[in-house]
Design a protein around this motif. Structure first.
Motif, PDB file in Angstrom:
ATOM      1  N   LEU A 247     -39.421 -66.869  52.961  1.00  0.00           N
ATOM      2  CA  LEU A 247     -39.314 -67.914  51.953  1.00  0.00           C
ATOM      3  C   LEU A 247     -38.476 -67.459  50.762  1.00  0.00           C
ATOM      4  N   GLU A 248     -37.617 -68.372  50.300  1.00  0.00           N
ATOM      5  CA  GLU A 248     -36.755 -68.029  49.177  1.00  0.00           C
ATOM      6  C   GLU A 248     -37.549 -67.816  47.907  1.00  0.00           C
ATOM      7  N   GLU A 249     -38.674 -68.548  47.795  1.00  0.00           N
ATOM      8  CA  GLU A 249     -39.435 -68.433  46.550  1.00  0.00           C
ATOM      9  C   GLU A 249     -40.289 -67.186  46.488  1.00  0.00           C
ATOM     10  N   THR A 250     -40.331 -66.375  47.552  1.00  0.00           N
ATOM     11  CA  THR A 250     -41.169 -65.190  47.538  1.00  0.00           C
ATOM     12  C   THR A 250     -40.355 -63.949  47.180  1.00  0.00           C
ATOM     13  N   GLU A 251     -39.651 -64.044  46.078  1.00  0.00           N
ATOM     14  CA  GLU A 251     -38.883 -62.902  45.612  1.00  0.00           C
ATOM     15  C   GLU A 251     -39.783 -61.890  44.908  1.00  0.00           C
ATOM     16  N   GLU A 252     -41.017 -62.323  44.555  1.00  0.00           N
ATOM     17  CA  GLU A 252     -41.937 -61.402  43.922  1.00  0.00           C
ATOM     18  C   GLU A 252     -42.266 -60.252  44.874  1.00  0.00           C
ATOM     19  N   THR A 253     -42.483 -59.103  44.290  1.00  0.00           N
ATOM     20  CA  THR A 253     -42.725 -57.918  45.104  1.00  0.00           C
ATOM     21  C   THR A 253     -44.182 -57.858  45.560  1.00  0.00           C
ATOM     22  N   ILE A 254     -44.373 -57.184  46.688  1.00  0.00           N
ATOM     23  CA  ILE A 254     -45.716 -56.931  47.208  1.00  0.00           C
ATOM     24  C   ILE A 254     -46.323 -55.781  46.415  1.00  0.00           C
ATOM     25  N   ASP A 255     -47.616 -55.850  46.174  1.00  0.00           N
ATOM     26  CA  ASP A 255     -48.323 -54.773  45.491  1.00  0.00           C
ATOM     27  C   ASP A 255     -48.464 -53.586  46.463  1.00  0.00           C
ATOM     28  N   GLN A 256     -47.587 -52.600  46.316  1.00  0.00           N
ATOM     29  CA  GLN A 256     -47.566 -51.484  47.257  1.00  0.00           C
ATOM     30  C   GLN A 256     -48.813 -50.599  47.131  1.00  0.00           C
ATOM     31  N   VAL A 257     -49.428 -50.578  45.958  1.00  0.00           N
ATOM     32  CA  VAL A 257     -50.682 -49.828  45.804  1.00  0.00           C
ATOM     33  C   VAL A 257     -51.777 -50.454  46.660  1.00  0.00           C
ATOM     34  N   ALA A 258     -51.833 -51.796  46.653  1.00  0.00           N
ATOM     35  CA  ALA A 258     -52.814 -52.501  47.475  1.00  0.00           C
ATOM     36  C   ALA A 258     -52.526 -52.290  48.959  1.00  0.00           C
ATOM     37  N   VAL A 259     -51.239 -52.271  49.322  1.00  0.00           N
ATOM     38  CA  VAL A 259     -50.857 -52.023  50.713  1.00  0.00           C
ATOM     39  C   VAL A 259     -51.303 -50.626  51.150  1.00  0.00           C
ATOM     40  N   LEU A 260     -51.014 -49.628  50.307  1.00  0.00           N
ATOM     41  CA  LEU A 260     -51.401 -48.250  50.626  1.00  0.00           C
ATOM     42  C   LEU A 260     -52.921 -48.118  50.705  1.00  0.00           C
ATOM     43  N   THR A 261     -53.610 -48.751  49.766  1.00  0.00           N
ATOM     44  CA  THR A 261     -55.074 -48.710  49.751  1.00  0.00           C
ATOM     45  C   THR A 261     -55.655 -49.301  51.032  1.00  0.00           C
ATOM     46  N   ARG A 488     -57.309 -54.786  42.672  1.00  0.00           N
ATOM     47  CA  ARG A 488     -55.941 -54.972  43.161  1.00  0.00           C
ATOM     48  C   ARG A 488     -55.887 -55.585  44.555  1.00  0.00           C
ATOM     49  N   LEU A 489     -57.004 -55.621  45.255  1.00  0.00           N
ATOM     50  CA  LEU A 489     -57.022 -56.133  46.628  1.00  0.00           C
ATOM     51  C   LEU A 489     -57.185 -57.655  46.633  1.00  0.00           C
ATOM     52  N   ILE A 490     -56.124 -58.344  46.226  1.00  0.00           N
ATOM     53  CA  ILE A 490     -56.126 -59.809  46.160  1.00  0.00           C
ATOM     54  C   ILE A 490     -54.914 -60.353  46.921  1.00  0.00           C
ATOM     55  N   ALA A 491     -54.989 -61.615  47.294  1.00  0.00           N
ATOM     56  CA  ALA A 491     -53.916 -62.244  48.065  1.00  0.00           C
ATOM     57  C   ALA A 491     -52.622 -62.309  47.262  1.00  0.00           C
TER      58      ALA A 491
END
Length: 501
Positions: A247-261, A488-491
């Motif tokens: 999606l073009e509107e999802t330019e916001e970055t993913i929370d990499q800390v939450a991903v690593l966790t 930090r573990l949120i959608a």
């Protein structure tokens, strides 16, 4: 309701044909039909692992006398090592090509490896290494779990996600049930079984489960080829045509800390359960003096009961998570697992039966000659091997402790499992998740690689007291770690204000 909705749409859009009006409903049906194929694929992946897990140790002992409990740990770990290597590769493949391709390829590898496992008894020497290699290739084929999870995550809206993931986990649990149950049923074929001379194949209680997994694999390939279609929707359920659309509107970055966790927590959950399923058969044979056949049957029944319990847990989790959220369920699951392993700690003054003492005493009985012992092939030493010195001073685990622990772990593990990758898929947001799911699966596979090796070494050298105490410490550390990053573990959509938690 659908008829009324169709009538309303016809009044508002009289120029549309009935085919055009029915298309969204047809897309919805096709989407969920494809998702159900993924459920079945996950089910078969679980069956492929558990259908031989309770007979793996007796099979090793039968075809290669040099195999010990430490090597069993490596054999169990080989499956997960193969899956760890394959998961990111299949995930990357699925991000750039139709998912049917990596799925068919992986399933074919899986069923070929099961045929290899069934023939592992044929070589004259090094049979244990053939079992090791076959289980590694079975695990490599099981790397398609990353594709399955990314498909379901991409084909469901945020509202549908938890339910779909819980259903997928329920199918995985059903495979977990039927695998040991099928093994227990096939154990009545016996160790000798029958031999198909034309293809030089011996079908017995050890090889029949692997051959059954081959048949399941063929059915799975047909379903993937004939039924599976590509579907992708955004967090609100809007259908997206492109396979690998971002999606073009999802330019916001993913929370990499939450991903690593999420990866770390999933690693810990899988590490703990890998330890549990690896040690179950040798542990029960040591503590309760079960024979090889008894261990296969009894542990098969226990695993079957745990699987039924897991399905009930998944049904409850779907409801509870809607009320309290995903994170509290994950936290509660870890706490229950901690209680399960705490229950397994040895206590009291009752000690396990020692194998060498039994054999020595029998040899001193004058009525039984040495020749009779040698000729009686049905005589099987039972109890705790004298090579494990801790058997002589560590109290035995009571059967009630073992069953209670099974119940608690069977309650906590499925809750942690489904919440781990449900949260993970929500954290990633509406973008292709193949590679990310590949890394999550790889972290779980890494845990299932290290867990069996860890427990086989610690258990063999130090015994259950040290092994289960260390596991309790690991679970407690996971609870503290989850508490520290809880906020930090949120959608993805909640983090960026596109939805409300």
């Amino acid at each position: 309701v659908s008829h009324l909705a169709l009538s309303g749409r016809r009044r508002r859009f009289p120029q549309l044909s009935r085919v055009e009006l029915d298309r969204p409903d047809e897309d919805y049906k096709n989407r969920w039909r494809s998702i159900r194929v993924m459920y079945f694929t996950m089910f078969l992946s679980s069956v492929g692992f558990t259908i031989v897990i309770t007979s793996l140790w007796p099979y090793l002992q039968k075809i290669d006398g040099s195999a010990n409990a430490t090597f069993l740990g490596w054999v169990v770990a080989a499956y997960s090592l193969g899956q760890m290597i394959a998961s990111p590769l299949f995930g990357l493949w699925s991000n750039h090509r139709p998912r049917r391709e990596p799925l068919v390829c992986s399933i074919f590898i899986n069923l070929s490896a099961n045929i290899y496992y069934a023939y592992a008894y044929l070589p004259v020497t090094n049979n244990k290494f053939h079992i090791l290699m076959s289980r590694a290739f079975v695990g490599f084929g099981a790397g398609n779990v990353a594709v399955v999870r990314s498909y379901v995550a991409g084909a469901t809206s945020l509202k549908e996600r938890t339910g779909a993931m819980a259903n997928m986990s329920a199918c995985q649990a059903l495979g977990f049930i039927l695998g040991p149950a099928l093994q227990a049923g096939l154990s009545f074929i016996g160790e000798r079984g029958v031999t198909v001379k034309i293809i030089d194949l011996q079908i017995n209680m050890y090889t029949a489960p692997a051959l059954l997994a081959v048949a399941f694999g063929l059915i799975n390939i047909l379903l993937v080829v004939l039924v599976l279609r590509e579907h992708h929707v955004d967090d609100h359920g809007r259908h997206i045509q492109a396979i690998n659309y971002i999606l073009e509107e999802t330019e916001e970055t993913i929370d990499q800390v939450a991903v690593l966790t999420s990866n770390v927590l999933f690693f810990i959950v899988m590490f703990i359960f890998a330890i549990f399923e690896t040690i179950a058969t040798p542990f029960s044979m040591d503590m309760f003096a079960w024979t090889r056949k008894e261990a296969v049957i009894y542990n098969g029944v226990i695993m079957c009961c745990i699987g039924f319990e897991s399905i009930l847990v998944f049904l409850v989790v779907k409801v509870v998570s809607q009320r309290v959220g995903d994170r509290p369920v994950l936290l509660a699951g870890l706490a229950i697992i901690f209680c399960g392993f705490l229950t397994l700690l040895p206590w009291g003054n009752h000690y396990p039966k020692i194998q060498w003492a039994d054999l020595k005493n029998n040899s001193l009985v004058s009525q039984i000659s040495e020749a009779t012992l040698a000729s009686n092939s049905s005589l099987e030493p039972t109890g705790c091997p004298y090579q494990q010195t801790w058997c002589q001073y560590t109290p035995a685990i009571h059967l009630a402790q073992y069953i209670s622990s099974d119940i608690l772990i069977g309650m906590g593990y499925p809750a942690c499992n489904v919440m781990s990758y449900t949260l993970y898929s929500k954290i990633l947001g509406p973008r292709p998740q193949g590679v990310y799911m590949g890394w999550l699966t790889a972290s779980g596979s890494g845990a299932r690689t290290l867990g069996p090796v860890f427990v086989s070494q610690v258990y063999t050298l130090l015994g259950p007291r040290w092994a289960f105490s260390l596991i309790c410490g690991i679970v407690l550390g996971a609870i503290i770690f989850l508490g520290s990053v809880y906020h930090r573990l949120i959608a993805f959509s909640v983090r960026h204000g596109q939805a409300v938690e």
